[in-house]
Design a protein around this motif. Structure first.
Motif, PDB file in Angstrom:
ATOM      1  N   LYS A 253       0.465  -1.180   0.283  1.00  0.00           N
ATOM      2  CA  LYS A 253       0.052   0.226  -0.278  1.00  0.00           C
ATOM      3  C   LYS A 253       1.046   1.314   0.254  1.00  0.00           C
ATOM      4  O   LYS A 253       0.658   2.481  -0.481  1.00  0.00           O
ATOM      5  CB  LYS A 253      -1.327  -0.291   1.337  1.00  0.00           C
ATOM      6  CG  LYS A 253      -1.871   0.959   1.648  1.00  0.00           C
ATOM      7  CD  LYS A 253      -2.591   1.098   2.454  1.00  0.00           C
ATOM      8  CE  LYS A 253      -3.310   2.030   2.873  1.00  0.00           C
ATOM      9  NZ  LYS A 253      -4.281   2.165   4.123  1.00  0.00           N
ATOM     10  N   ILE A 254       1.273   1.621   1.341  1.00  0.00           N
ATOM     11  CA  ILE A 254       2.875   2.399   1.186  1.00  0.00           C
ATOM     12  C   ILE A 254       3.843   2.782  -0.385  1.00  0.00           C
ATOM     13  O   ILE A 254       3.433   3.923  -0.615  1.00  0.00           O
ATOM     14  CB  ILE A 254       3.860   1.965   2.334  1.00  0.00           C
ATOM     15  CG1 ILE A 254       3.043   2.247   3.247  1.00  0.00           C
ATOM     16  CG2 ILE A 254       4.687   3.313   2.131  1.00  0.00           C
ATOM     17  CD1 ILE A 254       3.611   2.028   4.516  1.00  0.00           C
ATOM     18  N   SER A 255       3.666   1.108  -0.757  1.00  0.00           N
ATOM     19  CA  SER A 255       4.719   1.841  -2.178  1.00  0.00           C
ATOM     20  C   SER A 255       4.323   1.763  -2.961  1.00  0.00           C
ATOM     21  O   SER A 255       5.030   2.744  -4.189  1.00  0.00           O
ATOM     22  CB  SER A 255       6.086   0.588  -2.345  1.00  0.00           C
ATOM     23  OG  SER A 255       4.157  -1.029  -2.239  1.00  0.00           O
ATOM     24  N   ASN A 256       2.607   1.243  -3.458  1.00  0.00           N
ATOM     25  CA  ASN A 256       2.236   2.233  -4.505  1.00  0.00           C
ATOM     26  C   ASN A 256       1.646   3.666  -4.332  1.00  0.00           C
ATOM     27  O   ASN A 256       1.666   4.155  -4.999  1.00  0.00           O
ATOM     28  CB  ASN A 256       0.919   1.189  -4.429  1.00  0.00           C
ATOM     29  CG  ASN A 256       1.204  -0.072  -4.894  1.00  0.00           C
ATOM     30  OD1 ASN A 256       1.398  -0.409  -5.725  1.00  0.00           O
ATOM     31  ND2 ASN A 256      -0.290  -0.845  -4.609  1.00  0.00           N
TER      32      ASN A 256
ATOM     33  N   VAL B 193      12.171  -3.167  -0.338  1.00  0.00           N
ATOM     34  CA  VAL B 193      10.635  -2.762  -1.436  1.00  0.00           C
ATOM     35  C   VAL B 193      12.300  -1.668  -2.518  1.00  0.00           C
ATOM     36  O   VAL B 193      13.229  -1.140  -2.458  1.00  0.00           O
ATOM     37  CB  VAL B 193       9.821  -1.487  -1.886  1.00  0.00           C
ATOM     38  CG1 VAL B 193       9.712  -0.900  -3.274  1.00  0.00           C
ATOM     39  CG2 VAL B 193       8.444  -2.141  -0.922  1.00  0.00           C
ATOM     40  N   LEU B 194      11.757  -2.810  -3.338  1.00  0.00           N
ATOM     41  CA  LEU B 194      13.356  -2.115  -5.041  1.00  0.00           C
ATOM     42  C   LEU B 194      12.455  -1.204  -5.643  1.00  0.00           C
ATOM     43  O   LEU B 194      11.145  -1.831  -6.471  1.00  0.00           O
ATOM     44  CB  LEU B 194      13.770  -3.220  -5.488  1.00  0.00           C
ATOM     45  CG  LEU B 194      14.226  -3.457  -7.294  1.00  0.00           C
ATOM     46  CD1 LEU B 194      14.926  -2.572  -7.011  1.00  0.00           C
ATOM     47  CD2 LEU B 194      14.499  -4.581  -7.864  1.00  0.00           C
ATOM     48  N   PHE B 195      12.925  -0.251  -5.962  1.00  0.00           N
ATOM     49  CA  PHE B 195      12.449   1.262  -7.303  1.00  0.00           C
ATOM     50  C   PHE B 195      13.595   1.019  -8.338  1.00  0.00           C
ATOM     51  O   PHE B 195      14.386   0.959  -8.190  1.00  0.00           O
ATOM     52  CB  PHE B 195      12.279   1.728  -6.961  1.00  0.00           C
ATOM     53  CG  PHE B 195      10.980   2.741  -5.908  1.00  0.00           C
ATOM     54  CD1 PHE B 195       9.554   2.078  -6.305  1.00  0.00           C
ATOM     55  CD2 PHE B 195      11.029   2.525  -4.979  1.00  0.00           C
ATOM     56  CE1 PHE B 195       8.762   2.888  -5.596  1.00  0.00           C
ATOM     57  CE2 PHE B 195      10.496   2.681  -3.748  1.00  0.00           C
ATOM     58  CZ  PHE B 195       8.622   2.512  -4.165  1.00  0.00           C
TER      59      PHE B 195
ATOM     60  N   TYR C 154       8.946  -3.417  -7.598  1.00  0.00           N
ATOM     61  CA  TYR C 154       9.334  -4.642  -6.501  1.00  0.00           C
ATOM     62  C   TYR C 154       8.875  -5.092  -5.657  1.00  0.00           C
ATOM     63  O   TYR C 154      10.285  -4.010  -5.085  1.00  0.00           O
ATOM     64  CB  TYR C 154       9.896  -5.229  -7.886  1.00  0.00           C
ATOM     65  CG  TYR C 154      10.054  -5.243  -8.891  1.00  0.00           C
ATOM     66  CD1 TYR C 154       9.425  -6.371  -9.140  1.00  0.00           C
ATOM     67  CD2 TYR C 154      11.689  -4.207  -9.284  1.00  0.00           C
ATOM     68  CE1 TYR C 154       9.660  -6.113 -10.756  1.00  0.00           C
ATOM     69  CE2 TYR C 154      11.173  -3.818 -10.954  1.00  0.00           C
ATOM     70  CZ  TYR C 154      10.437  -5.120 -11.665  1.00  0.00           C
ATOM     71  OH  TYR C 154      10.635  -5.103 -13.066  1.00  0.00           O
ATOM     72  N   ASN C 155       8.271  -5.647  -4.528  1.00  0.00           N
ATOM     73  CA  ASN C 155       8.650  -5.860  -3.280  1.00  0.00           C
ATOM     74  C   ASN C 155       9.510  -6.921  -2.934  1.00  0.00           C
ATOM     75  O   ASN C 155       9.251  -8.101  -3.893  1.00  0.00           O
ATOM     76  CB  ASN C 155       6.825  -6.260  -2.802  1.00  0.00           C
ATOM     77  CG  ASN C 155       6.049  -5.708  -2.677  1.00  0.00           C
ATOM     78  OD1 ASN C 155       6.961  -3.837  -2.932  1.00  0.00           O
ATOM     79  ND2 ASN C 155       5.090  -5.684  -2.702  1.00  0.00           N
ATOM     80  N   VAL C 156      10.124  -6.645  -1.748  1.00  0.00           N
ATOM     81  CA  VAL C 156      11.542  -7.512  -2.280  1.00  0.00           C
ATOM     82  C   VAL C 156      11.660  -8.031  -1.072  1.00  0.00           C
ATOM     83  O   VAL C 156      11.712  -9.437  -0.999  1.00  0.00           O
ATOM     84  CB  VAL C 156      12.681  -7.484  -2.387  1.00  0.00           C
ATOM     85  CG1 VAL C 156      13.610  -6.653  -3.947  1.00  0.00           C
ATOM     86  CG2 VAL C 156      13.152  -6.078  -1.575  1.00  0.00           C
TER      87      VAL C 156
ATOM     88  N   GLN D 215       5.479   8.361 -10.218  1.00  0.00           N
ATOM     89  CA  GLN D 215       4.981   9.143 -11.811  1.00  0.00           C
ATOM     90  C   GLN D 215       4.582   9.765 -12.108  1.00  0.00           C
ATOM     91  O   GLN D 215       4.770  10.842 -12.862  1.00  0.00           O
ATOM     92  CB  GLN D 215       4.418   7.686 -12.075  1.00  0.00           C
ATOM     93  CG  GLN D 215       5.373   6.673 -11.920  1.00  0.00           C
ATOM     94  CD  GLN D 215       4.141   5.367 -12.317  1.00  0.00           C
ATOM     95  OE1 GLN D 215       3.368   5.456 -12.172  1.00  0.00           O
ATOM     96  NE2 GLN D 215       5.032   3.942 -12.966  1.00  0.00           N
ATOM     97  N   ASN D 216       3.534  11.614 -10.997  1.00  0.00           N
ATOM     98  CA  ASN D 216       2.883  12.068 -11.275  1.00  0.00           C
ATOM     99  C   ASN D 216       4.270  13.493 -11.439  1.00  0.00           C
ATOM    100  O   ASN D 216       3.872  14.064 -11.734  1.00  0.00           O
ATOM    101  CB  ASN D 216       1.914  11.968 -10.307  1.00  0.00           C
ATOM    102  CG  ASN D 216       0.498  11.800 -10.078  1.00  0.00           C
ATOM    103  OD1 ASN D 216       1.035  11.254 -11.090  1.00  0.00           O
ATOM    104  ND2 ASN D 216       0.660  11.944  -9.148  1.00  0.00           N
TER     105      ASN D 216
END
Length: 195
Positions: free
Chosen positions: A121-124, A147-149, A140-142, A131-132
């Motif tokens: 939820k947080i990473s989304n 989290v991997l961006f 990617y959730n590792v 992106q905005n």
């Protein structure tokens, strides 16, 4: 009677000529239809030369090595010097990573134990905000708390880092062997920024 005989002789000669010509063409085809297993280096070189002679469309990609990574323009160190004459290491790193993919690892903070749903939820939300801001990333959730961006332009990693370290749910941001603590994280970990 003699006229008919001449027509017969002429027709017979024409048929014989056609048969001989067909046999010689068949022998030429047999030479061309050599098994590929019977080719030697000279045959392969001859075929390559014929191919190159008949190839009118020369591409600029024909002469490049497909396994060589693309290289950008050479770095001009003078453009990274500040007013005091010293080279800014962050700007140097940005330019050296331009147009190269970069992975950014982000730690997520929890009130309770690590939760995959909470991390997602947080990473989304972070990904949408990036992106905005015209910073395209893939997420990617590792791990339940990591989290991997991924970005295709490594020079934007510092802009992404600047956003992420201000988030209250972030603990650390890591990329390219650099670690940056987030705003509300413990001050025990200090950012390593030397090259």
């Amino acid at each position: 009677y003699y006229k008919m005989r001449w027509w017969f002789v002429i027709a017979f000669l024409l048929c014989s000529l056609l048969v001989l010509q067909a046999d010689s063409a068949g022998e030429r085809d047999k030479k061309k239809k050599k098994s590929i297993l019977d080719y030697n280096d000279a045959d392969v070189e001859r075929i390559f030369r014929e191919w190159e002679e008949n190839d009118d469309d020369r591409d600029e990609d024909d002469d490049t090595d497909p396994f060589k990574p693309p290289s950008g323009p050479p770095l001009n160190l003078e453009s990274f010097r500040g007013g005091d004459g010293k080279i800014d290491p962050q700007e140097l790193m940005k330019q050296s990573k331009k147009n190269k993919p970069m992975m950014i690892f982000v730690g997520v903070k929890f009130d309770g134990g690590p939760d995959q749903h909470h991390t997602d939820k947080i990473s989304n939300r972070w990904m949408q905000s990036l992106q905005n801001a015209h910073l395209p990333v893939q997420k990617y959730n590792v791990a339940p708390d990591r989290v991997l961006f991924m970005t295709e332009d490594g020079s934007r990693a510092w802009d992404i880092k600047d956003y992420l370290v201000t988030q209250s749910e972030c603990t650390t941001v890591n990329f390219d062997q650099l670690s940056f603590p987030c705003a509300d994280s413990a001050p025990a970990s200090k950012a390593k920024t030397e090259l």
